[in-house]
Design an enzyme around this catalytic site. Structure first.
Site, short mmCIF file in Angstrom:
data_model
loop_
_atom_site.label_atom_id
_atom_site.label_comp_id
_atom_site.label_asym_id
_atom_site.label_seq_id
_atom_site.Cartn_x
_atom_site.Cartn_y
_atom_site.Cartn_z
N HIS A 81 54.14 76.66 53.86
CA HIS A 81 54.04 76.12 55.23
C HIS A 81 55.37 75.42 55.51
O HIS A 81 56.02 74.90 54.60
CB HIS A 81 52.85 75.18 55.34
CG HIS A 81 51.54 75.92 55.42
ND1 HIS A 81 50.82 76.08 56.57
CD2 HIS A 81 50.85 76.60 54.47
CE1 HIS A 81 49.73 76.80 56.34
NE2 HIS A 81 49.73 77.14 55.06
N CYS A 116 45.99 74.28 57.92
CA CYS A 116 44.62 74.24 57.43
C CYS A 116 43.94 73.05 58.10
O CYS A 116 44.45 71.93 58.06
CB CYS A 116 44.61 74.08 55.90
SG CYS A 116 42.96 73.84 55.27
N ASN A 136 52.65 78.04 59.13
CA ASN A 136 53.22 78.76 58.00
C ASN A 136 54.70 79.06 58.28
O ASN A 136 55.13 79.05 59.43
CB ASN A 136 52.52 80.11 57.83
CG ASN A 136 51.11 79.96 57.35
OD1 ASN A 136 50.22 79.66 58.12
ND2 ASN A 136 50.90 80.15 56.06
N ARG A 169 44.79 84.91 60.54
CA ARG A 169 43.83 84.08 59.81
C ARG A 169 44.33 82.63 59.70
O ARG A 169 43.80 81.73 60.34
CB ARG A 169 43.58 84.69 58.41
CG ARG A 169 42.38 84.11 57.69
CD ARG A 169 42.62 82.80 56.99
NE ARG A 169 43.71 82.85 56.01
CZ ARG A 169 44.21 81.77 55.43
NH1 ARG A 169 43.76 80.56 55.72
NH2 ARG A 169 45.20 81.86 54.55
N ASP A 170 45.40 82.42 58.95
CA ASP A 170 45.87 81.04 58.72
C ASP A 170 46.37 80.45 60.04
O ASP A 170 46.20 79.25 60.30
CB ASP A 170 46.99 81.05 57.68
CG ASP A 170 47.12 79.73 56.95
OD1 ASP A 170 46.57 78.73 57.43
OD2 ASP A 170 47.80 79.69 55.90
N HIS A 205 53.23 81.10 49.23
CA HIS A 205 52.66 80.88 50.56
C HIS A 205 53.17 79.51 51.04
O HIS A 205 52.61 78.48 50.68
CB HIS A 205 51.13 80.91 50.40
CG HIS A 205 50.33 80.61 51.61
ND1 HIS A 205 49.62 81.57 52.30
CD2 HIS A 205 50.06 79.44 52.27
CE1 HIS A 205 48.96 81.03 53.30
NE2 HIS A 205 49.22 79.74 53.30
P1 HMG Z 1 28.44 74.34 52.51
O1 HMG Z 1 27.83 73.75 53.75
O2 HMG Z 1 28.62 73.48 51.31
O3 HMG Z 1 27.67 75.68 52.16
O4 HMG Z 1 29.87 74.92 52.92
P2 HMG Z 1 26.30 75.90 51.42
O5 HMG Z 1 26.52 76.92 50.39
O6 HMG Z 1 25.69 74.58 51.03
O7 HMG Z 1 25.36 76.52 52.57
C1 HMG Z 1 24.94 75.79 53.71
C2 HMG Z 1 24.55 76.74 54.84
O8 HMG Z 1 25.73 77.43 55.27
C3 HMG Z 1 23.57 77.82 54.43
O9 HMG Z 1 22.80 78.13 55.58
C4 HMG Z 1 24.44 79.01 54.12
O10 HMG Z 1 23.82 80.26 54.28
C5 HMG Z 1 25.54 78.84 55.16
P3 HMG Z 1 21.28 77.61 55.73
O11 HMG Z 1 20.60 78.15 54.53
O12 HMG Z 1 21.39 76.10 55.71
O13 HMG Z 1 20.89 78.17 57.04
N1 HMG Z 1 26.81 79.44 54.70
C6 HMG Z 1 27.53 80.35 55.37
N2 HMG Z 1 27.34 80.94 56.57
C7 HMG Z 1 28.26 81.86 56.95
N3 HMG Z 1 29.34 82.19 56.20
C8 HMG Z 1 29.56 81.63 55.01
C9 HMG Z 1 28.63 80.65 54.56
N4 HMG Z 1 28.55 79.93 53.43
C10 HMG Z 1 27.45 79.20 53.53
N5 HMG Z 1 30.63 81.97 54.28
C11 HMG Z 1 31.74 76.40 52.58
C12 HMG Z 1 30.73 75.48 51.92
C13 HMG Z 1 32.72 76.79 51.50
C14 HMG Z 1 31.00 77.61 53.10
C15 HMG Z 1 32.43 75.66 53.76
O14 HMG Z 1 32.90 74.42 53.34
C16 HMG Z 1 33.57 76.48 54.34
O15 HMG Z 1 33.35 77.50 54.97
N6 HMG Z 1 34.85 76.00 54.15
C17 HMG Z 1 36.01 76.73 54.59
C18 HMG Z 1 37.11 75.80 55.03
C19 HMG Z 1 38.29 76.63 55.49
O16 HMG Z 1 38.14 77.69 56.07
N7 HMG Z 1 39.52 76.13 55.23
C20 HMG Z 1 40.70 76.85 55.59
C21 HMG Z 1 40.95 78.05 54.71
S1 HMG Z 1 41.81 77.66 53.21
C22 HMG Z 1 43.48 77.58 53.70
O17 HMG Z 1 43.79 77.65 54.85
C23 HMG Z 1 44.52 77.49 52.63
C24 HMG Z 1 45.34 78.78 52.42
O18 HMG Z 1 45.96 79.20 53.64
C25 HMG Z 1 46.41 78.57 51.35
C26 HMG Z 1 47.25 77.31 51.60
O19 HMG Z 1 47.91 77.18 52.64
O20 HMG Z 1 47.19 76.47 50.69
C27 HMG Z 1 44.42 79.93 51.96
MG MG Z 2 47.85 78.34 54.38
#
Ligand code: HMG
Ligand code: MG
Length: 314
Positions: free
Chosen positions: A213, A244, A253, A19-20, A211
Site C-alpha cells: 500500500h 482495508c 494500494n 477487490r482491495d 502487496h
Molecule cells: P463472524 O461474524 O465471526 O462469522 O465473521 P461467523 O462464522 O461467526 O458467522 C456469523 C454469521 O455470518 C453466520 O450467519 C454465518 O453464516 C455468516 P448466521 O448463522 O448467524 O445467519 N457468515 C457469512 N455470510 C456470508 N459470507 C461469509 C460468511 N461468513 C460467515 N463469508 C468473518 C467472520 C471472517 C466472516 C468476518 O469477520 C469477515 O467477513 N471479515 C472480512 C473483513 C475484510 O473483508 N477485510 C478486508 C479484506 S483483507 C485485506 O484487505 C488485506 C489484503 O488486501 C492484504 C493486505 O493489504 O494486507 C488481503
Molecule cells: Mg491490501
C-alpha cells in the site's frame, strides 16, 4: 565499474483494484460498472484480476454483490479472476458463483487479525486449512495473503519470525502462492529486503508476491528492493484505489499505472498497457468523484491533453 543490478526481464502484476480498491470506498459502485471495470482491466493486459470478495456482506457491504459480479463477467481466455474468501461459507458462495481461483487471508499480527476477521492467527490458520483443502478438491487455484508483514496499526512492530512462520504454514496448508501485505504502507526498502530475504528461506521465489500500500509514498521504492531480490509478482490497484476497512490510516494500494510506468521505463515486460489501465479506471473515478491517486495516471492525462492541444493548434 560497479556492476549494475540484475533485473528480471518480466514481472507479473496482480490487479487488486476491483477487490482491495472497492472494498474501502464509501460511495456505492453499481454492479454493472464493477463488471466493466474488471473486463477493461483484463483487456488492458492484466493477467490476473482479483475480482471481488466473498467476505461477510454486512462487514463489507461494498462487495455484497460479489456473486453477481463474478457471474456477469465475460471472461477472457487466459486471464485469471481470483476472489477473496475468509472461510468455508465464503468458499461455498464463491464456488456457487463460478470461482476458479481463491485467495485466503490471515495476518502476521494477532491484534490486526482479530480486528479484521475476529480470529487469532492460529484459529484463522485452522479455518484456512479447511478452506484450502476443499478448494484443492474442487480444483481451484489458491493464494494466501499475510497482512501487516511490515507493521501493524494496533501492535506496531511485527516480528519477522512470525511472517516466516505464517508463510511456511500457508504453503504447508496448500497455498500455491504467498502474498506479503504491507497493509498500512509502513514498509521501507531496507526492511523489505530483510523480511523477503528471510521468507525466501521457506517460500520459493516464484511463489512469493508482494502487496504494497502506498500510504507514505514508498511503495515503488519497496518494489525496487524486492526486484533486486528476484521477486517477480507484485499486486497493484488501478488508480491507486484501496485500503482495508479494518486498518486505520491505510491508504490505497500501489497504483497499477505507477508500477507499469516504472517497469516500462526499466525495460521490464508486464504485458500491461498504461493507456488502457487509465481508460479502465476513469469511469470508476468519475463515479467516486475524485481524481486518481497515481502520479503516472495524472502525467499520462496531462501528456495526452498537451498532444491534443498541439495537434489542434497545428
Ligand atoms: P463472524 O461474524 O465471526 O462469522 O465473521 P461467523 O462464522 O461467526 O458467522 C456469523 C454469521 O455470518 C453466520 O450467519 C454465518 O453464516 C455468516 P448466521 O448463522 O448467524 O445467519 N457468515 C457469512 N455470510 C456470508 N459470507 C461469509 C460468511 N461468513 C460467515 N463469508 C468473518 C467472520 C471472517 C466472516 C468476518 O469477520 C469477515 O467477513 N471479515 C472480512 C473483513 C475484510 O473483508 N477485510 C478486508 C479484506 S483483507 C485485506 O484487505 C488485506 C489484503 O488486501 C492484504 C493486505 O493489504 O494486507 C488481503
Ligand atoms: Mg491490501
Amino acid at each position: 565499474m560497479v556492476a549494475p543490478a540484475r533485473w528480471p526481464s518480466r514481472v507479473t502484476i496482480v490487479e487488486v483494484g476491483p477487490r482491495d480498491g472497492l472494498q474501502n470506498e464509501a460511495t456505492p459502485i453499481p454492479t454493472e460498472l464493477k463488471v466493466q471495470f474488471v473486463e477493461a482491466l483484463a483487456a488492458a493486459g492484466l493477467p490476473i484480476v482479483e475480482t471481488t470478495s466473498f467476505v461477510h456482506p454486512k462487514v463489507v457491504p461494498q462487495l455484497a454483490d460479489a456473486a453477481e459480479v463474478l457471474r456477469s463477467l465475460q471472461r477472457r481466455p487466459g486471464t485469471r479472476y481470483p476472489v477473496l474468501v475468509p472461510n468455508q461459507k465464503g468458499l461455498e458462495r464463491a464456488l456457487a458463483a463460478g470461482a476458479e481461483e481463491i485467495a485466503v487471508f490471515t495476518a502476521a499480527s494477532e491484534a490486526f487479525n482479530r480486528a479484521n476477521i475476529a480470529m487469532g492467527i492460529e484459529e484463522s490458520l485452522g479455518v484456512i486449512a479447511e478452506v484450502l483443502r476443499a478448494a484443492r478438491t474442487a480444483g481451484l487455484r489458491r493464494r494466501g495473503y499475510i497482512s501487516t508483514c511490515f507493521g501493524c496499526p494496533y501492535q506496531g512492530a511485527v516480528p519477522v519470525e512470525t511472517v516466516v512462520e505464517v508463510s511456511r504454514r500457508l504453503l504447508e496448508l496448500g497455498a500455491e502462492e504467498v502474498s506479503l501485505g504491507d497493509t498500512i504502507g509502513v514498509a521501507n526498502p531496507r526492511q523489505v529486503q530483510e523480511v523477503v530475504g528471510r521468507v525466501l528461506e521457506v517460500v520459493p521465489r516464484e511463489r512469493l508476491a508482494l502487496h504494497f500500500h502506498d500510504t507514505r509514498g514508498v511503495a515503488l521504492a519497496n518494489v525496487l528492493a524486492a526486484l533486486e531480490l528476484g521477486i517477480t509478482t507484485f499486486d497493484a490497484s488501478a488508480g491507486g484505489l484501496g485500503g482495508c476497512p479494518y486498518a486505520p490510516g491505510a491508504a490505497g494500494n500501489l497504483a497499477t499505472e505507477d508500477l507499469v510506468t516504472m517497469l516500462d521505463g526499466m525495460g521490464i515486460r508486464s504485458g500491461v498497457s498504461l493507456g488502457a489501465v487509465v481508460a479502465a479506471v476513469q469511469p470508476v473515478l468519475r463515479a467516486l468523484g475524485r481524481p486518481s491517486a497515481s502520479k503516472a495516471h495524472q502525467a499520462y492525462l496531462a501528456t495526452q491533453a498537451r498532444q491534443r492541444a498541439a495537434s489542434g493548434a497545428g
